[in-house]
Design an enzyme around this catalytic site. Sequence first.
Site, PDB file in Angstrom:
ATOM      1  N   THR A 123      26.122  42.393  43.908  1.00 31.32           N
ATOM      2  CA  THR A 123      27.388  42.039  44.554  1.00 31.32           C
ATOM      3  C   THR A 123      27.301  40.750  45.355  1.00 31.32           C
ATOM      4  OG1 THR A 123      28.925  42.734  46.290  1.00 31.32           O
ATOM      5  CG2 THR A 123      26.690  43.541  46.477  1.00 31.32           C
ATOM      6  N   TYR A 147      26.712  48.028  52.655  1.00 30.79           N
ATOM      7  CA  TYR A 147      26.859  47.966  51.198  1.00 30.79           C
ATOM      8  C   TYR A 147      26.063  46.796  50.634  1.00 30.79           C
ATOM      9  CZ  TYR A 147      28.913  46.873  46.713  1.00 30.79           C
ATOM     10  OH  TYR A 147      29.083  46.547  45.390  1.00 30.79           O
TER      11      TYR A 147
HETATM   12  C1  UD1 Z   1      34.971  43.836  46.837  1.00 29.49           C
HETATM   13  C2  UD1 Z   1      34.132  44.939  46.264  1.00 29.49           C
HETATM   14  C3  UD1 Z   1      32.734  44.826  46.795  1.00 29.49           C
HETATM   15  C4  UD1 Z   1      32.192  43.432  46.518  1.00 29.49           C
HETATM   16  C5  UD1 Z   1      33.130  42.372  47.079  1.00 29.49           C
HETATM   17  C6  UD1 Z   1      32.670  40.982  46.702  1.00 29.49           C
HETATM   18  C7  UD1 Z   1      34.822  47.239  45.746  1.00 29.49           C
HETATM   19  C8  UD1 Z   1      35.398  48.506  46.260  1.00 29.49           C
HETATM   20  N1  UD1 Z   1      34.683  46.228  46.634  1.00 29.49           N
HETATM   21  O1  UD1 Z   1      35.061  44.021  48.222  1.00 29.49           O
HETATM   22  O2  UD1 Z   1      31.955  45.784  46.141  1.00 29.49           O
HETATM   23  O3  UD1 Z   1      30.966  43.283  47.148  1.00 29.49           O
HETATM   24  O4  UD1 Z   1      34.413  42.579  46.535  1.00 29.49           O
HETATM   25  O5  UD1 Z   1      33.464  40.025  47.340  1.00 29.49           O
HETATM   26  O6  UD1 Z   1      34.523  47.108  44.604  1.00 29.49           O
HETATM   27  N2  UD1 Z   1      42.671  43.583  51.689  1.00 29.49           N
HETATM   28  C9  UD1 Z   1      43.864  43.742  52.387  1.00 29.49           C
HETATM   29  N3  UD1 Z   1      44.514  44.935  52.248  1.00 29.49           N
HETATM   30  C10 UD1 Z   1      44.063  45.946  51.456  1.00 29.49           C
HETATM   31  C11 UD1 Z   1      42.857  45.767  50.751  1.00 29.49           C
HETATM   32  C12 UD1 Z   1      42.170  44.568  50.898  1.00 29.49           C
HETATM   33  O7  UD1 Z   1      44.295  42.856  53.117  1.00 29.49           O
HETATM   34  O8  UD1 Z   1      44.704  47.007  51.387  1.00 29.49           O
HETATM   35  C13 UD1 Z   1      41.955  42.296  51.805  1.00 29.49           C
HETATM   36  C14 UD1 Z   1      40.566  42.406  52.406  1.00 29.49           C
HETATM   37  O9  UD1 Z   1      40.593  42.337  53.798  1.00 29.49           O
HETATM   38  C15 UD1 Z   1      39.872  41.197  51.733  1.00 29.49           C
HETATM   39  C16 UD1 Z   1      40.545  41.146  50.341  1.00 29.49           C
HETATM   40  O10 UD1 Z   1      41.780  41.813  50.492  1.00 29.49           O
HETATM   41  O11 UD1 Z   1      40.176  40.007  52.413  1.00 29.49           O
HETATM   42  C17 UD1 Z   1      39.739  41.814  49.261  1.00 29.49           C
HETATM   43  O12 UD1 Z   1      39.404  43.138  49.693  1.00 29.49           O
HETATM   44  P1  UD1 Z   1      38.931  44.267  48.652  1.00 29.49           P
HETATM   45  O13 UD1 Z   1      39.789  44.230  47.447  1.00 29.49           O
HETATM   46  O14 UD1 Z   1      38.841  45.560  49.409  1.00 29.49           O
HETATM   47  O15 UD1 Z   1      37.496  43.767  48.192  1.00 29.49           O
HETATM   48  P2  UD1 Z   1      36.211  43.392  49.074  1.00 29.49           P
HETATM   49  O16 UD1 Z   1      36.182  44.093  50.373  1.00 29.49           O
HETATM   50  O17 UD1 Z   1      36.129  41.879  49.092  1.00 29.49           O
END
Ligand code: UD1
Length: 337
Positions: A123, A147
């Site tokens: 990752t 993680y």
């Molecule tokens: C994901 C991966 C992680 C990997 C990373 C690499 C999973 C579950 N997570 O994590 O394994 O190491 O990419 O970059 O596979 N966000 C919101 N609202 C939401 C959900 C997310 O604002 O409801 C934002 C988060 O704060 C972040 C972005 O969207 O800025 C991406 O978040 P998310 O899709 O959860 O992925 P990562 O945490 O980056």
Amino acid sequence: MNKNAAWQTILVTGGAGYIGSHVVLQLVEAGERVVVLDDLSTGFREAVIGAELIVGNVGDRVLVAKTLREHGVDTVMHFAARTIVPESVADPLRYYGNNTCATRNLLECCRDAGVRHIVFSSTAAVYGIPEGGRASETTPTAPINPYGSSKLMSEWMLRDLAAAGGPCYVALRYFNVAGCDPSGRIGQSTKNATLLVKVACEAALGKRGHLSIFGTDYATPDGTGVRDYIHVDDLARAHLDALRYLRDGGASTTLNCGYGHGYSVREVLAAVGRAHGTPVPFVEEPRRAGDPPSLIAVSDRIRGTLGWQPRHDDLDFIARTALAWERKLAPVRHSGA
Ligand code: UD1
């Protein structure tokens, strides 16, 4: 692809999960013999198409050893893991147990069974907060959540085992994987999903009341987090490229998997809104624990080493395939958001 290796079987751990199932499908389509080991804790039986599914855990040494032996496994693709950053912050031991300790167990079994190749699902979280928000494989690793640490320790075990004569490996450091099989056969079915694109699709379809934007005060162009979103179909193909590379005698290596440019949370919401035809409802909330502001791949090495060529570097395509799959799933409404 497997013309010289009719007897070789590929064990895919976590092959009933989101990314693993897409890789299994491509392997099967390429004529490979595949067996899946998945405890179905987050995966789905019906996501395994064209391969035998053994229900069990990678930490079960007896089962893993038996599976490697009985199936004549030559290559292991290891996806089985917990992957949710905030969950790892809240329950670190679960991550060190499920990701690091279980991987150690798997590697020991691989060594003992004479497995030759391993493709490991790592990752971008190993980089923590890289300078300038960009990471190449030479960027120092400095995870900021359990993680990322749990996966980095697994990379170290692979490296040290290979140096001691164990299996050759390719460790693929995924950036933000999104989208679903363009043919609509499989997708991301995870319950209580946290991944942005999926949550946005659920909100668009009314399965949630809204999406929460976690953090609007980052030092990024629009204040929200920036990530390198890669289509799961392109990511899956990187695994087949890695397999070919290892079979051709390639040396062990670690490669970023991303397109090399990023989108903000607001840009992702806009893309899902375009795919659906109406804006995604959202609220703005404080930052989420363990989140870096920006994480973008420098991806020259994977293109050069494996000859990997992405086909779906298009945020709108990612949104359309994710939304198409979400429409197929049962209309479960989540509590909370
Ligand atoms: C994901 C991966 C992680 C990997 C990373 C690499 C999973 C579950 N997570 O994590 O394994 O190491 O990419 O970059 O596979 N966000 C919101 N609202 C939401 C959900 C997310 O604002 O409801 C934002 C988060 O704060 C972040 C972005 O969207 O800025 C991406 O978040 P998310 O899709 O959860 O992925 P990562 O945490 O980056």
